[in-house]
Every structure is written in C-alpha cells, then in structure tokens.
Design a protein around this motif. Structure first.
Motif, PDB file in Angstrom:
ATOM      1  N   LEU A  10       0.617  -3.395  -6.089  1.00  0.00           N
ATOM      2  CA  LEU A  10       0.754  -2.187  -5.355  1.00  0.00           C
ATOM      3  C   LEU A  10      -0.842  -1.499  -5.593  1.00  0.00           C
ATOM      4  CD1 LEU A  10       2.008   0.578  -4.041  1.00  0.00           C
ATOM      5  CD2 LEU A  10       2.467   1.244  -6.593  1.00  0.00           C
ATOM      6  N   CYS A  12      -2.594   1.893  -4.833  1.00  0.00           N
ATOM      7  CA  CYS A  12      -2.217   3.271  -4.920  1.00  0.00           C
ATOM      8  C   CYS A  12      -3.355   4.261  -5.116  1.00  0.00           C
ATOM      9  CB  CYS A  12      -0.955   3.591  -5.787  1.00  0.00           C
ATOM     10  SG  CYS A  12      -0.144   5.221  -5.429  1.00  0.00           S
ATOM     11  N   TYR A  65       9.162   1.461  -5.070  1.00  0.00           N
ATOM     12  CA  TYR A  65       8.141   1.709  -6.307  1.00  0.00           C
ATOM     13  C   TYR A  65       8.713   3.204  -6.641  1.00  0.00           C
ATOM     14  CZ  TYR A  65       5.370  -2.184  -4.992  1.00  0.00           C
ATOM     15  OH  TYR A  65       5.220  -3.463  -5.025  1.00  0.00           O
ATOM     16  N   ILE A 103       4.757   7.755  -4.188  1.00  0.00           N
ATOM     17  CA  ILE A 103       3.994   6.625  -3.720  1.00  0.00           C
ATOM     18  C   ILE A 103       4.326   6.342  -2.315  1.00  0.00           C
ATOM     19  CG2 ILE A 103       3.913   4.144  -3.829  1.00  0.00           C
ATOM     20  CD1 ILE A 103       4.241   4.331  -7.082  1.00  0.00           C
ATOM     21  N   ASP A 104       5.484   6.242  -1.647  1.00  0.00           N
ATOM     22  CA  ASP A 104       5.903   5.748  -0.454  1.00  0.00           C
ATOM     23  C   ASP A 104       6.409   7.148   0.238  1.00  0.00           C
ATOM     24  OD1 ASP A 104       5.566   3.315  -0.687  1.00  0.00           O
ATOM     25  OD2 ASP A 104       7.628   2.975  -1.581  1.00  0.00           O
ATOM     26  N   GLU A 123       0.981  -1.243  -0.003  1.00  0.00           N
ATOM     27  CA  GLU A 123       0.025  -0.040   0.120  1.00  0.00           C
ATOM     28  C   GLU A 123       0.923   1.347  -0.005  1.00  0.00           C
ATOM     29  OE1 GLU A 123      -2.320  -0.292   3.571  1.00  0.00           O
ATOM     30  OE2 GLU A 123      -3.661  -2.022   2.650  1.00  0.00           O
ATOM     31  N   GLU A 124       0.325   2.533  -0.548  1.00  0.00           N
ATOM     32  CA  GLU A 124       1.008   3.721  -0.667  1.00  0.00           C
ATOM     33  C   GLU A 124       1.493   3.851   0.829  1.00  0.00           C
ATOM     34  OE1 GLU A 124      -2.836   6.525  -1.073  1.00  0.00           O
ATOM     35  OE2 GLU A 124      -1.652   6.038  -2.649  1.00  0.00           O
ATOM     36  N   GLU A 175      -3.038   7.725  -5.086  1.00  0.00           N
ATOM     37  CA  GLU A 175      -2.350   8.790  -5.636  1.00  0.00           C
ATOM     38  C   GLU A 175      -2.862   9.090  -7.292  1.00  0.00           C
ATOM     39  OE1 GLU A 175      -1.187  11.217  -3.662  1.00  0.00           O
ATOM     40  OE2 GLU A 175      -1.875   9.611  -2.163  1.00  0.00           O
TER      41      GLU A 175
END
Length: 404
Positions: free
Chosen positions: A298, A300, A350, A364-365, A258-259, A302
C-alpha cells in the motif's frame, strides 16, 4: 495459543494457527450471512494445515443478546446432541500445500435447533481446546422489518455517511411493552464490529414500531472493497502483478494499492467484504484449490502515525491481529504484508486502528455516501419473565439505491 473451552468459551478468540479458510454461512446460494431462519441450514468448512485427519468436535451453545450464555439446558434448544464429532473430512488432492478439509452442516441427523436466538458454534480438538469459534443467529418470522438507507441529514456528514432507518411491522404479534421487550441490533456488511445496539422505537403507528434515527444509526460509508482473483494460480490478472514459486508453494504479488481518500468516488461492484473459494483446475475447490502467499503493498501519503494498518475482510472474520497487520518498509515507502490464502475471489479493505482501539475504514480509502453497503437489522424479543431472548425477525437493506 489455544483456549480451553470450559474457561473462556464465550470470549472472542483467535483461530488456531493451523486452521485456515473458515467459511460459515447460510447454505442458500449467494447468502454469505451467518443468519438463518429456523429450519434452514448453515454450512461450515475449514482447513487444517496439519493435514493429519485429526478428530474435531462441534458444540452449539445458546446465548442471550449480549452473547453471554443463556440459562437454558441443552435439551431446551437442541433436539439430539449439542456436541458431536465432525464426520465429513477429506485430504487435499494434487496441491503443493497439503491440508485436511472439514465440513459440517447444521442442522443434521444428530443435531436440530429447536428455538430462535443467538448461538455460538465452537470447534474443539481432542484436548478440548477451542480452535475456532463463530457466532450465528437463528430467527423466526414473527415480525417483518423494512429497512431504508439514507444520506445523513447532518451537513458535515452528508458526503461521507449513510444513515439507516427501519420499521418493525408487528402484525398480529402481541408485545405488551415494546420499550422493554423489544431490542434491535444493526450491523453493516455482516461485520459484528460495526454493531449498533439498544435502539428504542421512536414512534408507534398502528401495528408498527418506527426507528427513524439519523445520528444514532449513522455509519461511515467507506469505499468499495478492493479485490483480487487467484483462481488461476500461475497467471497474472487484473489485480495480480505476477505469480511465482519460491518457497515450495506459489507467491502471489498484488499490484500496489494507492490511497483513495482524495479521489472521486468510482463505482466498482463488490461482494461487501466476502470471499469465495474457486480454482480453474478443478470442480472440487474445497480439496483441490491450493494455498499461496499473497503479498499486499500500500502506498499511502496520509499521516498514519500512532496508527496500525491492517488488511481486513471476512476471509479472516474481520479480525485485526499480527497475521494481517502491515509493516512500513522504509526502503520502498510502502506498507507491506503477506498472508497465506487459498485460491479464490477475495474482497478486502485497508483499515486503521489507533492506540485507543478505534477502528477506521476511511483513513486510507476515504468515505463516500454513494458506496454500496449491506445493512442488517435483527429484532430480539424477551417477554417479561421469560428465561431467554428470542429473535423474532430480520430485515436487510442496501445502499445501492440511497434515499434522500
């Protein structure tokens, strides 16, 4: 597609599709860097999935600071041969996917490096095609470098960025014109895509050159690397949801990531994007570790429109290409991808790349000033009239203890 050595030798090229698990680093334990002191050894290991014991050859070339070829002939930087056949190779044993593992140590009996500088190691096949290429640096300890990592002084970046300051201690080494003769390169986590170049000394103090920049040496701190450990190929682990055989070899399904961009920072020890090959079933992982299809996913939320998403790390030399690009699955709502990887412990992250080629490790992170990163400063010296550029020192710093 292979590239002919004599045409595009110094271009950045992709590894040939049959070449996997390229390890190129100092022979010192726990040193993943391709930077060695003159006289020290480096180790190269790679697998050929064709598994046909093909002949491969190595070639070492000396470069200038910008990685263009220097004006030196081979005998000026090499004692022995700058090009030779790789003689140490073994076929895999007791693996579902056969491969041939090749190993090379530099320097060796036929090749010794005489001078410091930037170097490129190329591996060629019988057709003189370059199948892989790596940079490395040989330095001599003429100067010492002290490196410190600080929070950014820019209030807009204080929570997300790290700034690097360093001091070159010249000692008795004579430099007539530091502004012209001394050049530096700063990199984060041994990733050349992060290189900051052409910094000039700001101050002089006795025999010291001071580089007390903030904005010019500011990095997005990013987040701690994600990881998985596939040393036990048949079992699920902390980050591996399940493992099964469906296509002659094992499939390894990682838990969906997950982000982390809107979450609080959490310290998690990592090895800053590196990897190590290992297996529970053998003490000879180079030839007895197996390959597995690793499934990444993933989740995400965003807005990543007009951006591509990749899985990145040293396992693929930080490259961003179709082999490690994730595709959006409209059915699951996840970004998904599959990469063929050898058993081992891997760090990964990522990253995104927009249409202008701008790469981000924080979309992302997220990015947190507390993140633990390695920084390396390389000091180059080219005396007026000299025919090549030396590397006269190297220093490292880590943000685990970040300064204010």
């Amino acid at each position: 597609m292979f590239l002919c050595f004599h045409q595009l030798f110094f271009a950045q090229i992709r590894d040939a599709p049959n070449i996997k698990t390229v390890i190129f680093q100092s022979s010192n334990i726990n040193n993943y860097s391709p930077i060695i002191q003159l006289g020290e050894k480096m180790m190269l290991s790679f697998d050929d999935l064709n598994a046909n014991e093909q002949n491969y050859y190595y070639k070492i070339s000396h470069c200038e600071i910008d990685w263009t070829p220097s004006k030196l002939i081979d005998s000026e930087y090499i004692t022995g041969f700058s090009e030779d056949r790789i003689r140490e190779f073994n076929n895999s044993f007791n693996t579902l996917l056969p491969y041939t593992n090749y190993e090379l140590t530099i320097p060796n009996e036929t090749t010794q490096i005489k001078i410091s500088g930037n170097y490129i190691l190329s591996i060629l096949n019988d057709a003189r095609e370059v199948v892989l290429q790596r940079r490395f640096i040989v330095y001599e300890s003429q100067v010492t470098v002290a490196v410190g990592v600080y929070q950014s002084r820019d209030l807009k970046k204080i929570e997300t960025h790290q700034s690097v300051q360093f001091t070159i201690n010249k000692g008795n080494f004579i430099v007539n014109n530091p502004y012209q003769e001394i050049k530096t390169v700063l990199i984060q986590n041994n990733n050349w895509k992060t290189a900051i170049k052409d910094l000039k000394p700001q101050f002089f103090r006795n025999n010291q050159l001071l580089y007390l920049y903030d904005k010019e040496t500011s990095y997005w701190a990013g987040n701690e690397f994600l990881y998985f450990d596939s040393k036990d190929i048949r079992s699920s682990t902390l980050n591996i949801a399940r493992s099964e055989i469906t296509r002659d070899i094992y499939d390894t399904y990682l838990y969906t990531n997950e982000e982390r961009i809107d979450r609080p920072y959490t310290y998690a020890p990592d090895i800053n994007g590196n990897f190590t090959i290992r297996t529970l079933d053998s003490d000879l992982p180079n030839i007895e570790a197996d390959y597995t299809w690793v499934y990444f996913s993933l989740e995400c939320l965003e807005d990543l429109s007009n951006k591509d998403v990749y899985v990145s790390g040293k396992f693929n030399n930080w490259a961003l290409n179709e082999s490690n690009k994730l595709q959006y699955n409209t059915k699951t709502g996840f970004f998904e991808g599959t990469i063929l990887m050898k058993q081992g412990f891997y760090n990964y992250q990522y990253v995104t790349k927009d249409k202008n080629g701008v790469i981000s490790n924080h979309d992302i992170d997220g990015s947190y000033f507390q993140t633990e990163n390695d920084y390396t400063v390389i000091v180059y010296y080219k005396k007026f009239g000299s025919r090549y550029t030396k590397v006269i020192g190297m220093g490292t710093g880590n943000s685990k203890v970040i300064l204010n």
